[in-house]
Motif scaffolding. Structure first.
Motif, PDB file in Angstrom:
ATOM      1  N   THR A 114       0.815  -1.217   0.000  1.00  0.00           N
ATOM      2  CA  THR A 114       0.000   0.000   0.000  1.00  0.00           C
ATOM      3  C   THR A 114       0.845   1.262   0.000  1.00  0.00           C
ATOM      4  O   THR A 114       0.364   2.314  -0.403  1.00  0.00           O
ATOM      5  N   ASP A 115       2.100   1.166   0.463  1.00  0.00           N
ATOM      6  CA  ASP A 115       2.955   2.349   0.511  1.00  0.00           C
ATOM      7  C   ASP A 115       4.421   1.922   0.565  1.00  0.00           C
ATOM      8  O   ASP A 115       4.753   0.960   1.254  1.00  0.00           O
ATOM      9  N   VAL A 116       5.268   2.624  -0.166  1.00  0.00           N
ATOM     10  CA  VAL A 116       6.711   2.406  -0.088  1.00  0.00           C
ATOM     11  C   VAL A 116       7.266   3.533   0.769  1.00  0.00           C
ATOM     12  O   VAL A 116       7.183   4.701   0.401  1.00  0.00           O
ATOM     13  N   ARG A 117       7.797   3.181   1.939  1.00  0.00           N
ATOM     14  CA  ARG A 117       8.277   4.179   2.889  1.00  0.00           C
ATOM     15  C   ARG A 117       9.705   4.644   2.603  1.00  0.00           C
ATOM     16  O   ARG A 117      10.025   5.808   2.780  1.00  0.00           O
ATOM     17  N   GLU A 118      10.559   3.705   2.181  1.00  0.00           N
ATOM     18  CA  GLU A 118      11.978   4.025   2.040  1.00  0.00           C
ATOM     19  C   GLU A 118      12.609   3.066   1.030  1.00  0.00           C
ATOM     20  O   GLU A 118      12.192   1.917   0.916  1.00  0.00           O
ATOM     21  N   ARG A 119      13.617   3.538   0.313  1.00  0.00           N
ATOM     22  CA  ARG A 119      14.390   2.712  -0.628  1.00  0.00           C
ATOM     23  C   ARG A 119      15.867   2.939  -0.345  1.00  0.00           C
ATOM     24  O   ARG A 119      16.277   4.059  -0.089  1.00  0.00           O
ATOM     25  N   TRP A 120      16.661   1.863  -0.436  1.00  0.00           N
ATOM     26  CA  TRP A 120      18.108   1.997  -0.290  1.00  0.00           C
ATOM     27  C   TRP A 120      18.794   0.797  -0.906  1.00  0.00           C
ATOM     28  O   TRP A 120      18.149  -0.184  -1.251  1.00  0.00           O
ATOM     29  N   ILE A 121      20.122   0.909  -1.072  1.00  0.00           N
ATOM     30  CA  ILE A 121      20.927  -0.182  -1.617  1.00  0.00           C
ATOM     31  C   ILE A 121      21.968  -0.555  -0.579  1.00  0.00           C
ATOM     32  O   ILE A 121      22.673   0.312  -0.059  1.00  0.00           O
ATOM     33  N   GLU A 122      22.019  -1.846  -0.242  1.00  0.00           N
ATOM     34  CA  GLU A 122      23.035  -2.369   0.672  1.00  0.00           C
ATOM     35  C   GLU A 122      24.113  -3.038  -0.166  1.00  0.00           C
ATOM     36  O   GLU A 122      23.808  -3.687  -1.161  1.00  0.00           O
ATOM     37  N   GLU A 123      25.343  -2.878   0.234  1.00  0.00           N
ATOM     38  CA  GLU A 123      26.443  -3.551  -0.444  1.00  0.00           C
ATOM     39  C   GLU A 123      27.210  -4.368   0.578  1.00  0.00           C
ATOM     40  O   GLU A 123      27.519  -3.874   1.650  1.00  0.00           O
ATOM     41  N   SER A 124      27.486  -5.611   0.232  1.00  0.00           N
ATOM     42  CA  SER A 124      28.267  -6.458   1.115  1.00  0.00           C
ATOM     43  C   SER A 124      29.489  -6.944   0.344  1.00  0.00           C
ATOM     44  O   SER A 124      29.422  -7.158  -0.866  1.00  0.00           O
TER      45      SER A 124
END
Length: 105
Positions: free
Chosen positions: A42-52
């Motif tokens: 219903t809603d996208v609150r946050e987006r990010w990219i993790e790198e390992s």
């Protein structure tokens, strides 16, 4: 605890099947449950990219695994009257490899 139990214990986070549209997740369902409830985003609150980093030494000057992440609000499609719950969906570099983390209140 046996060696196999430690090595092949329960998988965390939960694997999911995700349907997405225009680069955003719109619906997901936990796997391997095929007939379980699906959840509508219903809603996208946050987006990010993790790198390992790579888990092994490599002579190649390449980064590690890039994981695209979304913090979403979603409702069970079987019970739309319940309030939306918060989840984190993570998509690994390979197509169709998703993980689900339920955010505890």
């Amino acid at each position: 605890m046996g060696v196999l139990t430690r090595r092949f214990g329960s998988r965390q986070p939960t694997p999911v099947q995700v349907r997405w549209q225009d680069g955003e997740p719109v619906e997901f369902q936990r796997r391997p449950v095929r007939r379980g409830p699906s959840f509508l985003v219903t809603d996208v609150r946050e987006r990010w990219i993790e790198e390992s980093p790579w888990p092994f030494p490599s002579p190649m000057p390449v980064g590690g695994d890039r994981i695209r992440c979304w913090r979403v609000l979603a409702r069970s499609s079987g019970d739309l009257e319940r309030p939306a719950e918060e989840f984190v969906l993570r998509m690994r570099a390979g197509p169709g490899v998703w993980d689900l983390i339920r955010v505890d209140d």
